[in-house]
Design a protein around this motif. Sequence first.
Motif, mmCIF file in Angstrom:
data_model
loop_
_atom_site.group_PDB
_atom_site.id
_atom_site.type_symbol
_atom_site.label_atom_id
_atom_site.label_comp_id
_atom_site.label_asym_id
_atom_site.label_seq_id
_atom_site.Cartn_x
_atom_site.Cartn_y
_atom_site.Cartn_z
ATOM 1 N N GLN A 1 0.810 -1.220 0.000
ATOM 2 C CA GLN A 1 0.000 0.000 0.000
ATOM 3 C C GLN A 1 0.842 1.267 0.000
ATOM 4 N N GLU A 2 2.028 1.192 0.594
ATOM 5 C CA GLU A 2 2.839 2.389 0.774
ATOM 6 C C GLU A 2 4.111 2.399 -0.072
ATOM 7 N N GLY A 3 4.308 1.378 -0.887
ATOM 8 C CA GLY A 3 5.522 1.300 -1.694
ATOM 9 C C GLY A 3 5.650 2.478 -2.649
ATOM 10 N N ARG A 4 6.891 2.850 -2.922
ATOM 11 C CA ARG A 4 7.137 4.012 -3.781
ATOM 12 C C ARG A 4 6.872 3.724 -5.251
ATOM 13 N N SER A 5 7.207 2.519 -5.678
ATOM 14 C CA SER A 5 7.047 2.213 -7.102
ATOM 15 C C SER A 5 5.920 1.202 -7.318
ATOM 16 N N LEU A 6 5.415 1.186 -8.512
ATOM 17 C CA LEU A 6 4.372 0.219 -8.878
ATOM 18 C C LEU A 6 4.892 -1.200 -8.716
ATOM 19 N N GLY A 7 6.119 -1.451 -9.159
ATOM 20 C CA GLY A 7 6.704 -2.781 -9.050
ATOM 21 C C GLY A 7 6.802 -3.258 -7.613
ATOM 22 N N GLU A 8 7.219 -2.362 -6.727
ATOM 23 C CA GLU A 8 7.320 -2.706 -5.306
ATOM 24 C C GLU A 8 5.945 -3.035 -4.731
ATOM 25 N N ARG A 9 4.956 -2.212 -5.023
ATOM 26 C CA ARG A 9 3.606 -2.445 -4.503
ATOM 27 C C ARG A 9 3.050 -3.773 -5.001
ATOM 28 N N LYS A 10 3.236 -4.063 -6.285
ATOM 29 C CA LYS A 10 2.707 -5.315 -6.842
ATOM 30 C C LYS A 10 3.448 -6.522 -6.301
ATOM 31 N N PHE A 11 4.771 -6.409 -6.149
ATOM 32 C CA PHE A 11 5.556 -7.531 -5.618
ATOM 33 C C PHE A 11 5.065 -7.915 -4.232
ATOM 34 N N PHE A 12 4.900 -6.946 -3.348
ATOM 35 C CA PHE A 12 4.491 -7.258 -1.982
ATOM 36 C C PHE A 12 3.025 -7.668 -1.900
ATOM 37 N N TYR A 13 2.204 -7.211 -2.844
ATOM 38 C CA TYR A 13 0.800 -7.625 -2.860
ATOM 39 C C TYR A 13 0.683 -9.133 -3.090
ATOM 40 N N LEU A 14 1.609 -9.701 -3.847
ATOM 41 C CA LEU A 14 1.560 -11.127 -4.164
ATOM 42 C C LEU A 14 1.529 -12.006 -2.930
ATOM 43 N N PHE A 15 2.083 -11.517 -1.818
ATOM 44 C CA PHE A 15 2.136 -12.315 -0.601
ATOM 45 C C PHE A 15 0.907 -12.125 0.282
ATOM 46 N N THR A 16 -0.040 -11.324 -0.172
ATOM 47 C CA THR A 16 -1.259 -11.088 0.608
ATOM 48 C C THR A 16 -2.497 -11.669 -0.065
ATOM 49 N N CYS A 17 -2.384 -12.098 -1.294
ATOM 50 C CA CYS A 17 -3.517 -12.597 -2.085
ATOM 51 C C CYS A 17 -3.310 -14.075 -2.376
ATOM 52 N N GLU A 18 -4.241 -14.922 -1.899
ATOM 53 C CA GLU A 18 -4.062 -16.367 -2.104
ATOM 54 C C GLU A 18 -4.065 -16.750 -3.580
ATOM 55 N N TYR A 19 -4.865 -16.071 -4.379
ATOM 56 C CA TYR A 19 -4.902 -16.378 -5.809
ATOM 57 C C TYR A 19 -3.561 -16.046 -6.463
ATOM 58 N N CYS A 20 -3.063 -14.860 -6.202
ATOM 59 C CA CYS A 20 -1.785 -14.445 -6.791
ATOM 60 C C CYS A 20 -0.651 -15.339 -6.306
#
Length: 127
Positions: free
Chosen positions: A42-61
């Motif tokens: 949610q607070e990452g500076r770059s789009l890549g950082e935000r998407k990378f860390f989101y992967l560990f919060t979504c069971e589907y991803c």
Amino acid sequence: MTIQLQIVWLFVLAIPIACVAWTVTHEEVFREPREYCLRRSQEGRSLGERKFFYLFTCEYCFSHYVTVAFLFLTDYTLLLQDWRGYLLAGFSLVWVANIYMSLFGLIRMDLKRERTEIQVLEEKVEK
């Protein structure tokens, strides 16, 4: 490998994939790392950082990455024995694993609802 054996492998191999993906993204044992990843997503500076860390919060991803690891470990292919078989196997495993996780989630919600109803009834009886 026969098609029947491949189908058995599909449904059996999806079980540990679902188990790992669910455990990392939902269970208490991984709560702190998951909360860290959620904040970074949610607070990452770059789009890549935000998407990378989101992967560990979504069971589907996350199940996609767990599936890739299991494909590497098992060398499982579906229908074809080349890269197309890995692609078919990967998406099929993700799909079946997510069906398992959805069913597990529904069962847990139902159990929680029943426990809550029982607790309310017990409180009424005590009063």
